[in-house]
Each structure stands twice: as structure tokens, then as C-alpha cells.
Design a protein around this motif. Structure first.
Motif, short mmCIF file in Angstrom:
data_model
loop_
_atom_site.label_atom_id
_atom_site.label_comp_id
_atom_site.label_asym_id
_atom_site.label_seq_id
_atom_site.Cartn_x
_atom_site.Cartn_y
_atom_site.Cartn_z
N SER A 197 -60.09 -30.01 -17.79
CA SER A 197 -59.99 -28.89 -18.77
C SER A 197 -58.81 -29.19 -19.55
CB SER A 197 -59.58 -27.70 -17.79
OG SER A 197 -59.11 -26.63 -18.72
N PRO A 198 -58.86 -29.17 -20.99
CA PRO A 198 -58.01 -29.61 -22.10
C PRO A 198 -56.68 -28.61 -21.79
CG PRO A 198 -59.82 -28.45 -22.94
CD PRO A 198 -60.23 -28.70 -21.51
N ILE A 199 -57.03 -27.52 -21.03
CA ILE A 199 -55.79 -26.68 -21.13
C ILE A 199 -55.33 -26.45 -19.90
CG2 ILE A 199 -54.97 -24.14 -21.18
CD1 ILE A 199 -57.18 -23.79 -23.83
N LEU A 200 -56.03 -25.85 -18.82
CA LEU A 200 -55.70 -26.02 -17.23
C LEU A 200 -55.16 -27.15 -16.82
CD1 LEU A 200 -55.09 -23.94 -15.10
CD2 LEU A 200 -57.43 -24.24 -14.49
N ASP A 201 -56.05 -28.18 -16.81
CA ASP A 201 -55.56 -29.41 -16.09
C ASP A 201 -54.64 -30.15 -16.85
OD1 ASP A 201 -57.53 -29.19 -14.09
OD2 ASP A 201 -58.98 -29.96 -15.38
N SER A 202 -54.52 -30.01 -18.28
CA SER A 202 -53.48 -30.62 -19.05
C SER A 202 -51.99 -30.15 -18.70
CB SER A 202 -53.86 -30.69 -20.36
OG SER A 202 -54.93 -31.35 -20.80
N THR A 203 -52.16 -28.70 -18.60
CA THR A 203 -50.88 -28.24 -18.28
C THR A 203 -50.40 -28.59 -16.80
OG1 THR A 203 -51.56 -25.85 -19.25
CG2 THR A 203 -49.88 -25.71 -17.69
N LYS A 204 -51.23 -28.74 -15.81
CA LYS A 204 -50.89 -29.15 -14.47
C LYS A 204 -50.46 -30.45 -14.54
CE LYS A 204 -54.31 -26.44 -11.77
NZ LYS A 204 -55.63 -26.40 -11.09
N MET A 205 -51.10 -31.29 -15.58
CA MET A 205 -50.61 -32.78 -15.38
C MET A 205 -49.15 -32.80 -16.29
SD MET A 205 -54.21 -34.26 -16.77
CE MET A 205 -53.50 -36.17 -16.99
N PHE A 206 -48.96 -32.12 -17.17
CA PHE A 206 -47.61 -32.14 -17.60
C PHE A 206 -46.69 -31.57 -16.70
CE2 PHE A 206 -49.84 -32.02 -21.96
CZ PHE A 206 -49.43 -33.30 -22.22
N MET A 207 -46.85 -30.46 -15.86
CA MET A 207 -46.14 -29.93 -14.77
C MET A 207 -45.90 -31.08 -13.62
SD MET A 207 -47.40 -26.00 -14.12
CE MET A 207 -46.38 -25.91 -12.97
N ALA A 208 -46.75 -31.84 -13.25
CA ALA A 208 -46.76 -32.97 -12.33
C ALA A 208 -45.89 -34.28 -12.86
CB ALA A 208 -48.01 -33.59 -12.21
N LEU A 209 -45.97 -34.47 -14.08
CA LEU A 209 -44.97 -35.34 -14.57
C LEU A 209 -43.60 -34.94 -14.50
CD1 LEU A 209 -46.29 -36.62 -18.17
CD2 LEU A 209 -46.55 -37.59 -15.84
N GLY A 210 -43.04 -33.45 -14.62
CA GLY A 210 -41.77 -32.98 -14.55
C GLY A 210 -41.35 -33.43 -12.83
N LYS A 217 -58.59 -34.96 -7.60
CA LYS A 217 -58.95 -36.44 -7.68
C LYS A 217 -57.89 -37.13 -6.76
CE LYS A 217 -59.98 -40.07 -10.93
NZ LYS A 217 -60.02 -40.40 -12.33
N GLY A 218 -56.91 -37.01 -6.71
CA GLY A 218 -55.91 -37.89 -6.14
C GLY A 218 -56.14 -37.48 -4.53
N ALA A 219 -56.30 -36.47 -4.11
CA ALA A 219 -56.79 -36.46 -2.54
C ALA A 219 -58.21 -37.02 -2.29
CB ALA A 219 -56.89 -34.80 -2.49
N ALA A 220 -59.10 -36.85 -3.19
CA ALA A 220 -60.39 -37.40 -3.01
C ALA A 220 -60.10 -39.01 -2.96
CB ALA A 220 -61.27 -37.29 -3.93
N VAL A 221 -59.48 -39.66 -3.93
CA VAL A 221 -59.22 -40.94 -3.82
C VAL A 221 -58.29 -41.49 -2.52
CG1 VAL A 221 -57.99 -43.22 -4.86
CG2 VAL A 221 -59.45 -41.31 -6.41
N ARG A 222 -57.42 -40.71 -2.17
CA ARG A 222 -56.60 -41.11 -0.81
C ARG A 222 -57.44 -41.26 0.34
NH1 ARG A 222 -52.63 -37.64 -2.03
NH2 ARG A 222 -53.56 -35.97 -0.80
N LEU A 223 -58.49 -40.36 0.41
CA LEU A 223 -59.12 -40.22 1.66
C LEU A 223 -60.04 -41.64 1.50
CD1 LEU A 223 -60.62 -38.89 4.20
CD2 LEU A 223 -61.92 -37.77 2.56
N GLY A 224 -60.59 -41.99 0.25
CA GLY A 224 -61.49 -42.94 0.24
C GLY A 224 -60.80 -44.34 0.78
N ILE A 225 -59.47 -44.39 0.22
CA ILE A 225 -58.69 -45.80 0.43
C ILE A 225 -58.38 -45.72 1.85
CG2 ILE A 225 -56.61 -46.55 0.03
CD1 ILE A 225 -57.07 -46.27 -3.00
N ARG A 226 -58.27 -44.53 2.50
CA ARG A 226 -57.77 -44.66 3.92
C ARG A 226 -58.89 -45.05 4.62
NH1 ARG A 226 -56.95 -38.87 5.43
NH2 ARG A 226 -55.04 -38.96 3.88
N ASN A 227 -60.16 -45.06 4.15
CA ASN A 227 -61.14 -45.31 4.96
C ASN A 227 -62.01 -46.73 4.40
OD1 ASN A 227 -62.47 -43.08 7.07
ND2 ASN A 227 -61.47 -42.04 5.18
N ALA A 228 -61.43 -47.31 3.51
CA ALA A 228 -61.76 -48.51 3.04
C ALA A 228 -61.74 -49.68 4.08
CB ALA A 228 -61.26 -48.73 1.67
#
Length: 237
Positions: A213-226, A71-82
């Protein structure tokens, strides 16, 4: 061009036509608005549906990432072209109705370069709640964010945010998180650069078929917080 609306989309064939049509209807009478949908490497019929929808819609622009990048990559591309003076980022499921943009735009006129929708304030109107396990994980995530990174911001993850274009381009040119935690990084950068952020209560309705995903994506999000906590700590040294 006054307003650009950026919508990241991944495998949204079940609702993308209805959602984008509703957004296009919202900006129908604007002479200076555009809707940018960024297809994040969808493997379903989302690209074809967007292509067909865009044939007779001059205000719709469709961008595509060749592979699913987050999602971050997609939003970044959109804003770059806004091209608008303001950029609104909205989720494809329209959990926050697009009409709530009126509130954010009014607040921005008071001098706030960043106005974020929030589900966690007194006057937020949660009309359809998430399943209990998503709410529980969301509370834990928000507690960690407020404790270690962004004290005073109650909801970083509501997918409804308005930026002035120069501020958006400054923040997203420095932003690197590709996943769902990109919001936290952007707000951290905003705080470090001294940009004022206004948190605005909005209407919100949980949408079925969430891509998180309540497991996979949540795990990635907590790792990203770190990772973000470590970057923040190094920035302060």
C-alpha cells in the motif's frame, strides 16, 4: 540439498500457480533443490491452490502462518525450515525472473555469503517501471537508508537475495522486523557481524497488483526505519 528457494505469499491466487510452476521448472533438473512457499495467512484461495499444486511436486514444500504476520515473518519461517546450502529469497510475483538466480549463485562462489539483487546499479535492467509515485517514495526511502543506516548499498528492497544457509540462519534468528523493512534489518545485522555483501544488477519488471500500500505500508516502513536507526545508535554506544 544445494538450493532452497523461499517464496513468501499473501493473497496471491491470481499468479501463485504460474509463479511457483515457473520456479519448479527452473529447478526441475536439480537433484538437490527445494521450493518453500510460505503462505502468510492468506484469506483467498492461495492455500488451496498451493495444496493442489504440491500433490505431485516432490520439490515443493508449503508452510503456513495462521494469520497475516508480514513478509519478514514469512521469510523468517521459510529460512528456519530451509535445508539447502544456499537460500534464495524471491518475491511471489517474480519481478526478478527466477533465472537471474544463476548470476547470484556464480557470485556466491567467489566467497560472498550474501548476494543481493539490485535495481539501482548501472547495469540493472528495468524492463517495466513502477508508477511514478512508487518510484518517488522508493527513492526517498533509499536515500534515508543510505544516509542513516546502510551507506553504500543502493537497493535494499529488491525481493531477490541469496544467502549461504549458516549466514541466513544466523541473521534471521536475530532479525525481528515482520514487515517489508526486514531487508534493511537483515543487512544491518550482516554489516554489524562483518559478513560481505555483494550487490548484483538484475532484470526487474514491475508486476501489477502489488501488495504494498503506497500510504499504509510506506508509513509503516518509514516508522520501522526509525526503530532500526535507534537500535543501530544504541548498538554503537
Amino acid at each position: 540439498m544445494q538450493l532452497s528457494i523461499v517464496i513468501p505469499a499473501y493473497n496471491e491466487q491470481a499468479r501463485i500457480v504460474d509463479s511457483v510452476s515457473r520456479v519448479l521448472s527452473y529447478v526441475r533438473d536439480w537433484h538437490d533443490a527445494e521450493v518453500i512457499v510460505v503462505d502468510d495467512g492468506s484469506t483467498d484461495k492461495t492455500p488451496e491452490l498451493l495444496e493442489e499444486l504440491g500433490k505431485n511436486q516432490g520439490k515443493l514444500r508449503v508452510l503456513r502462518l495462521e494469520k497475516n504476520s508480514g513478509k519478514g515473518a514469512a521469510v523468517r519461517l521459510g529460512i528456519r525450515n530451509a535445508r539447502g546450502s544456499y537460500v534464495l529469497v524471491s518475491d511471489a510475483d517474480l519481478s526478478t525472473p527466477i533465472e537471474e538466480a544463476n548470476k547470484l549463485l556464480e557470485i556466491s562462489k567467489r566467497g560472498y555469503p550474501i548476494v543481493i539483487g539490485s535495481r539501482a546499479l548501472t547495469h540493472s535492467d528495468i524492463q517495466v517501471r513502477q508508477p511514478w509515485y512508487r518510484e518517488r517514495m522508493g527513492r526517498i526511502f533509499n536515500l534515508l537508508v543510505q544516509t542513516f543506516l546502510l551507506k553504500g548499498i543502493h537497493d535494499t528492497q529488491c525481493g531477490f537475495k541469496l544467502y549461504s544457509l549458516p549466514v541466513a540462519q544466523t541473521l534471521f534468528s536475530a532479525q525481528t522486523e515482520d514487515g517489508y523493512t526486514y531487508d534493511v534489518e537483515v543487512l544491518l545485522l550482516a554489516r554489524q557481524l562483518g559478513y560481505a555483501v555483494f550487490e548484483c544488477p538484475v532484470i526487474w519488471r514491475h508486476a501489477e497488483f502489488s501488495r504494498v500500500s503506497p500510504i499504509l505500508d510506506s508509513t509503516k516502513m518509514f516508522m520501522a526505519l526509525g526503530r532500526l536507526w535507534w537500535k543501530c545508535r544504541k548498538h554503537k554506544q
